[in-house]
Design a protein around this motif. Structure first.
Motif, PDB file in Angstrom:
ATOM      1  N   PHE A   1      46.654  13.478 -32.273  1.00  0.00           N
ATOM      2  CA  PHE A   1      46.889  12.331 -31.388  1.00  0.00           C
ATOM      3  C   PHE A   1      45.607  11.551 -31.090  1.00  0.00           C
ATOM      4  N   ILE A   2      44.564  12.242 -30.646  1.00  0.00           N
ATOM      5  CA  ILE A   2      43.313  11.546 -30.334  1.00  0.00           C
ATOM      6  C   ILE A   2      42.650  10.995 -31.603  1.00  0.00           C
ATOM      7  N   PRO A   3      42.596  11.754 -32.710  1.00  0.00           N
ATOM      8  CA  PRO A   3      42.071  11.161 -33.948  1.00  0.00           C
ATOM      9  C   PRO A   3      42.857   9.929 -34.407  1.00  0.00           C
ATOM     10  N   ALA A   4      44.189   9.929 -34.195  1.00  0.00           N
ATOM     11  CA  ALA A   4      44.978   8.741 -34.554  1.00  0.00           C
ATOM     12  C   ALA A   4      44.537   7.540 -33.714  1.00  0.00           C
ATOM     13  N   LEU A   5      44.303   7.753 -32.433  1.00  0.00           N
ATOM     14  CA  LEU A   5      43.788   6.681 -31.574  1.00  0.00           C
ATOM     15  C   LEU A   5      42.407   6.227 -32.041  1.00  0.00           C
TER      16      LEU A   5
END
Length: 242
Positions: free
Chosen positions: A87-91
């Motif tokens: 999730f954070i890497p996608a952001l």
């Protein structure tokens, strides 16, 4: 005097507590995104990666499953992993990695949805502890894209290609669980992590020696994955079990 059972319980909760620090690291990485600090975000995700790499061995050492059978540490681990690996890497990719026009939302959706299959796949691991299919390691992908800075269309094709590999049986190395070549795997992983740290801290200035070591370590991981995948293909096509 504290009983042996009480000590075992405290150790088991301590192991779970160590795993749980990952959610704090995820929060700090998210704050770094809010504050427009990509380097800090990657550093927090890097710490989370290290925690995830060693918490399983710690949990097995203190035998958490038998000591605390009512608390599922694997679920705890998966929840935190989805935050820090996906999730954070996608952001991060959405915000900091150049993509072709009109594709950032598509790319983010591909990352988030394909990773759900990975996390729900009961055959995620082979008998010798290789991941089967791309293991949704988007934190590593985000780091590589940040360091290399490829053209936007290369990034788009890379994300789509890795998402498709999620549903394949291609083998991906788990450096702390695969027993074969484990000392070498851990040594190369350590070199890769140290080089990554240096490259991120000095970005966009490039140290060619560090970059060369980083690329060699990355090539080693890729080579191991291709070799193990080829071995399974050979065994299957010659009537052997993988």
């Amino acid at each position: 005097m504290i009983s042996t059972q009480r000590i075992a319980t405290l150790k088991a909760w301590g192991a779970h507590g160590f795993t749980a620090t990952g959610v704090v690291l995820a929060f700090l990485a998210t704050l770094a995104l809010f504050e427009n600090q990509p380097t800090a975000c990657l550093l927090w995700l890097g710490v989370a990666l290290i925690v995830d790499g060693v918490d399983g061995a710690l949990a097995r050492k203190v035998n958490v499953q038998s000591v605390l059978p009512h608390f599922d540490g694997s679920v705890l681990d998966l929840v935190i992993d989805y935050l820090t690996y996906v999730f954070i890497p996608a952001l991060f990719i959405y915000r900091y990695i150049p993509l072709p026009d009109y594709t950032p939302l598509l790319v983010t959706t591909v990352i988030l949805v394909s990773s759900l299959f990975c996390f729900c796949n009961v055959d995620m691991k082979s008998k010798d502890n290789y991941f089967q299919g791309f293991p949704a390691a988007w934190n590593v992908v985000a780091l590589c894209l940040f360091i290399i800075g490829p053209p936007s269309w290369v990034t788009l094709l890379t994300v789509i290609g890795l998402a498709l590999l999620t549903v394949t049986r291609m083998k991906f190395l788990h450096p702390f669980r695969v027993k074969r070549f484990m000392p070498i795997n851990i040594a190369v992983t350590s070199i890769w992590l140290l080089c990554s740290l240096s490259l991120v801290l000095n970005h966009p200035t490039l140290n060619h020696l560090v970059m060369g070591l980083w690329l060699l370590a990355s090539a080693y991981f890729l080579g191991i994955c291709i070799w193990r995948t080829a071995m399974e293909w050979f065994d299957v096509n010659h009537g052997k079990h993988s």
